[in-house]
Design an enzyme around this catalytic site. Structure first.
Site, PDB file in Angstrom:
ATOM      1  N   LYS A   3      30.905  59.946  87.366  1.00  0.00           N
ATOM      2  CA  LYS A   3      29.563  59.369  87.462  1.00  0.00           C
ATOM      3  C   LYS A   3      29.155  58.654  86.176  1.00  0.00           C
ATOM      4  O   LYS A   3      28.381  57.688  86.204  1.00  0.00           O
ATOM      5  CB  LYS A   3      28.551  60.457  87.809  1.00  0.00           C
ATOM      6  CG  LYS A   3      28.671  60.973  89.244  1.00  0.00           C
ATOM      7  CD  LYS A   3      28.425  59.860  90.259  1.00  0.00           C
ATOM      8  CE  LYS A   3      28.334  60.369  91.671  1.00  0.00           C
ATOM      9  NZ  LYS A   3      28.036  59.306  92.663  1.00  0.00           N
TER      10      LYS A   3
ATOM     11  N   SER B 121      24.675  57.020  90.470  1.00  0.00           N
ATOM     12  CA  SER B 121      25.303  57.903  89.491  1.00  0.00           C
ATOM     13  C   SER B 121      24.753  59.304  89.763  1.00  0.00           C
ATOM     14  O   SER B 121      24.748  59.751  90.896  1.00  0.00           O
ATOM     15  CB  SER B 121      25.002  57.443  88.065  1.00  0.00           C
ATOM     16  OG  SER B 121      25.637  58.295  87.124  1.00  0.00           O
TER      17      SER B 121
ATOM     18  N   TYR C 236      33.444  65.600  87.874  1.00  0.00           N
ATOM     19  CA  TYR C 236      32.334  64.894  88.522  1.00  0.00           C
ATOM     20  C   TYR C 236      31.515  64.086  87.514  1.00  0.00           C
ATOM     21  O   TYR C 236      31.225  62.908  87.737  1.00  0.00           O
ATOM     22  CB  TYR C 236      31.444  65.906  89.235  1.00  0.00           C
ATOM     23  CG  TYR C 236      30.196  65.313  89.864  1.00  0.00           C
ATOM     24  CD1 TYR C 236      30.284  64.542  91.015  1.00  0.00           C
ATOM     25  CD2 TYR C 236      28.938  65.527  89.299  1.00  0.00           C
ATOM     26  CE1 TYR C 236      29.143  64.002  91.598  1.00  0.00           C
ATOM     27  CE2 TYR C 236      27.794  64.990  89.874  1.00  0.00           C
ATOM     28  CZ  TYR C 236      27.903  64.222  91.019  1.00  0.00           C
ATOM     29  OH  TYR C 236      26.770  63.682  91.589  1.00  0.00           O
TER      30      TYR C 236
END
Length: 335
Positions: free
Chosen positions: A196, A178, A192
């Site tokens: 994650k 992650s 993003y």
């Protein structure tokens, strides 16, 4: 007065129990062995993935590298072979060029071929990922989809193929990458951070599913790491994002990989590097799996204090954003 004394006594008892549990956990901690086992690393041609591959090879594992760029894969294979030669090992390394954000059937075929060569995959490390840091209104639909395809779906579908074999073997380790950005939404990381964060919840749910099969799940939360991908994202990163991320410092891929591998082999659910990483993973543990007494007591005692500290960080980050905004407004007025 008596109530205050009771509270102090209870606090001392809790601290004593915490220290005892920490010592017990440390002394009884067992580390799994990967010598002679098959370790598959996605994103293994560079950065954290390549470092993980080299360190796994140094421990005697047979390593499969997976990425898209064949030239980089060939170079990575040679780098891992040098590591094996340096430690005098007899283990091997192979590679497969696959687009993890593309054809799911190709991923399945790759896993089957890799297992034909080196046997059942004992450890899967999902390192493939990318970041396209842009302001929310500047991210194209294609860029949003690319990040979700690689960061989330790529890890999902590879793990889905590998876990079938692991269940049959009744053992295995699955590692997801992650990011601290998956725990903390920051300026420029809207897409993003979302991709994650999705990895974290997938890992939590999967941990519960595979635990009866003696399969452990670990999520790594790297801070900014000195990798080719980091260099590329810095070329387009908004100034606010650069200034905010600089606060946590820059770590080497080898250090992140070493910590990741050690935590995964010890069965830890969360793995990170640095003080900021420790604070964020502790504060954001929530309903994540409890895999060690040490981390559990850290979360119980430190969540509150860390939340207070986080308020200062957020104030600092918002100050940076406001300052840069005022600069742009002033610049427009002067034109």
């Amino acid at each position: 007065m008596m109530e205050l004394c009771c509270l102090i006594d209870c606090g001392l008892v809790c601290l004593g129990l915490g220290a005892l549990c920490f010592l017990t956990s440390y002394l009884t901690r067992k580390t799994k062995e990967i010598r002679g086992k098959h370790v598959l690393v996605t994103g293994g041609s560079s950065g954290i993935g390549l470092s993980v591959a080299q360190q796994a090879a140094a421990k005697g594992a047979n390593v499969t590298l997976v990425a898209r760029n064949v030239k980089r894969l060939e170079e990575a294979q040679m780098a891992v072979e040098k590591t094996i030669h340096k430690v005098g090992g007899a283990n091997k390394v192979q590679y497969y060029s696959v687009d993890l954000g593309g054809d799911v059937n190709a991923i399945g075929e790759m896993v089957k071929e890799a297992e034909k060569s080196f046997g059942p995959i004992y450890m899967l490390v999902n390192c493939a990922g990318l970041s396209i840091p842009l302001k929310f209104e500047d991210i194209s639909p294609a860029q949003v989809k690319t990040q979700m395809d690689v960061n989330f779906f790529g890890s999902f579908f590879v793990s889905q193929e590998v876990v079938k074999s692991m269940k049959q073997q009744n053992e295995g380790i699955i590692v997801f990458i992650s990011s601290l950005g998956g725990l903390l939404g920051l300026y420029g990381f809207t897409a993003y951070s979302a991709s994650k964060a999705a990895v974290i919840k997938m890992a939590e749910a999967l941990h519960m599913e595979v635990k009866p099969y003696n399969i452990s799940v670990t999520v790594s939360f790297p801070p900014d790491t000195d990798t080719p991908g980091f260099v590329e994202e810095n070329k387009i990163k908004p100034v606010e994002t650069k200034l905010i991320s600089e606060a946590a410092g820059l770590f080497s891929a080898d250090d992140v990989a070493k910590k990741l591998l050690a935590d995964a082999l010890s069965g830890e659910f969360m793995s990170t590097s640095g003080i900021d990483g420790f604070m964020l993973t502790t504060m954001c543990a929530g309903m994540s799996p409890i895999t060690s007494i040490t981390s559990f007591f850290s979360q119980v005692f430190l969540m509150g204090p860390f939340r207070v500290i986080s308020a200062f960080y957020l104030w600092q980050f918002n100050s940076i954003v406001k300052k840069e905004y005022q600069k742009r407004v002033s610049s427009k007025k002067s034109e």
